[in-house]
Design an enzyme around this catalytic site. Structure first.
Site, PDB file in Angstrom:
ATOM      1  N   VAL A 177     -57.836  26.013  -7.354  1.00  0.00           N
ATOM      2  CA  VAL A 177     -56.726  26.952  -7.344  1.00  0.00           C
ATOM      3  C   VAL A 177     -55.575  26.301  -6.571  1.00  0.00           C
ATOM      4  O   VAL A 177     -55.763  25.827  -5.453  1.00  0.00           O
ATOM      5  CB  VAL A 177     -57.162  28.258  -6.633  1.00  0.00           C
ATOM      6  CG1 VAL A 177     -56.005  29.229  -6.543  1.00  0.00           C
ATOM      7  CG2 VAL A 177     -58.347  28.883  -7.365  1.00  0.00           C
ATOM      8  N   CYS A 178     -54.394  26.292  -7.152  1.00  0.00           N
ATOM      9  CA  CYS A 178     -53.236  25.676  -6.481  1.00  0.00           C
ATOM     10  C   CYS A 178     -52.877  26.443  -5.207  1.00  0.00           C
ATOM     11  O   CYS A 178     -52.687  27.663  -5.241  1.00  0.00           O
ATOM     12  CB  CYS A 178     -52.028  25.670  -7.412  1.00  0.00           C
ATOM     13  SG  CYS A 178     -50.511  25.209  -6.540  1.00  0.00           S
ATOM     14  N   VAL A 179     -52.759  25.722  -4.113  1.00  0.00           N
ATOM     15  CA  VAL A 179     -52.545  26.380  -2.810  1.00  0.00           C
ATOM     16  C   VAL A 179     -51.189  27.084  -2.743  1.00  0.00           C
ATOM     17  O   VAL A 179     -51.101  28.226  -2.270  1.00  0.00           O
ATOM     18  CB  VAL A 179     -52.731  25.382  -1.644  1.00  0.00           C
ATOM     19  CG1 VAL A 179     -51.737  24.222  -1.703  1.00  0.00           C
ATOM     20  CG2 VAL A 179     -52.592  26.096  -0.306  1.00  0.00           C
TER      21      VAL A 179
END
Lengths: 130, 120
Positions: free
Chosen positions: A77-79
């Protein structure tokens, strides 16, 4: 063949996440490798364990978690996208002073470099979105 | 590190959805990974480059300046679809950065030459 998958939309509103899931499953079933599934934009909402759909509907989040458990699939998941949308793991909760976490099992939060790396490493990067 | 040809295809207007802003974030990371990065602007995506974003009224951060900073990251291959510009009454003079205006077919040809196409 080595695939990477990008999911750009959240669950239920758009079909993109369903399509990405079925595609990923089919890729694995055909004996190919999935280097990584990367969740971006509203796609990060596929990673909240607090999702509670009606009992007669599919649980999109649990479905991804289960797939990861069965196949050591790397769900990232992209931070930056996650911070905007309130997807939080222990590390992020501590860093940003939040009082709860909601990241579902089998997912991890990391940076956009993971998406570029997936593009470099995979033979095909397949994007699911609108 | 392996260098691949990455093309970022931008299809949406800048502020109605977050795609344009979050696309820029990936472009900058792609450049930091020293990949061969290019960007294509088609459909409403051409509005991203229009000069003079004014976002005060919608309380959103304007990111027009980021397009101007792209060349500092060695991102200077910006391709704009001629037909999309014309359909919106725009020309290259209306845009905030130097671009290459191309036919749809020529952009399609460039797409075919890429290793990785990311569509936003």
């Amino acid at each position: 063949m080595k695939f990477a998958i990008q999911v750009n939309e959240g669950p239920y509103t758009h079909q993109a996440s369903d399509s990405a899931y079925h595609f990923t499953k089919a890729v694995l079933a055909a004996g190919h490798e999935v280097f990584r599934v990367f969740f971006y934009h509203d796609g990060v909402n596929n990673a909240t364990r607090l999702t509670t759909p009606p009992q007669d509907d599919r649980n999109i989040v649990n479905r991804w978690s289960k797939l990861a458990q069965g196949s050591e699939l790397d769900l990232v998941v992209c931070v930056a996208a996650a911070q905007r949308r309130g997807i939080v793991d222990d590390g992020e909760a501590k860093r940003n002073g939040k009082d709860a976490t909601n990241l579902a099992p089998g997912f991890r939060i990391s940076g956009l470099g993971q998406l570029i790396e997936a593009g470099i490493q995979a033979d095909r990067l397949v994007v699911f979105g609108d | 590190m392996t260098t691949k040809k990455f093309m970022f295809v931008n299809r949406k207007a800048p502020y109605g959805t977050i795609y344009a802003l979050e696309s820029l974030e990936v472009v900058l990371i792609g450049a930091a990974f020293e990949q061969d990065v290019s960007m294509a602007f088609i459909d409403d995506g051409v509005y991203q480059l229009k000069k003079g974003h004014q976002t005060k009224g919608i309380e959103m951060k304007a990111f027009e300046k980021t397009y101007g900073a792209l060349e500092d990251y060695d991102v200077n291959k910006l391709y704009v679809d001629e037909q999309s510009l014309a359909a919106r009454g725009l020309t290259a003079d209306d845009l905030c950065v130097p671009v290459e205006v191309m036919s749809r077919a020529a952009i399609g040809q460039l797409m075919a030459e890429q290793d990785v196409l990311l569509s936003f």
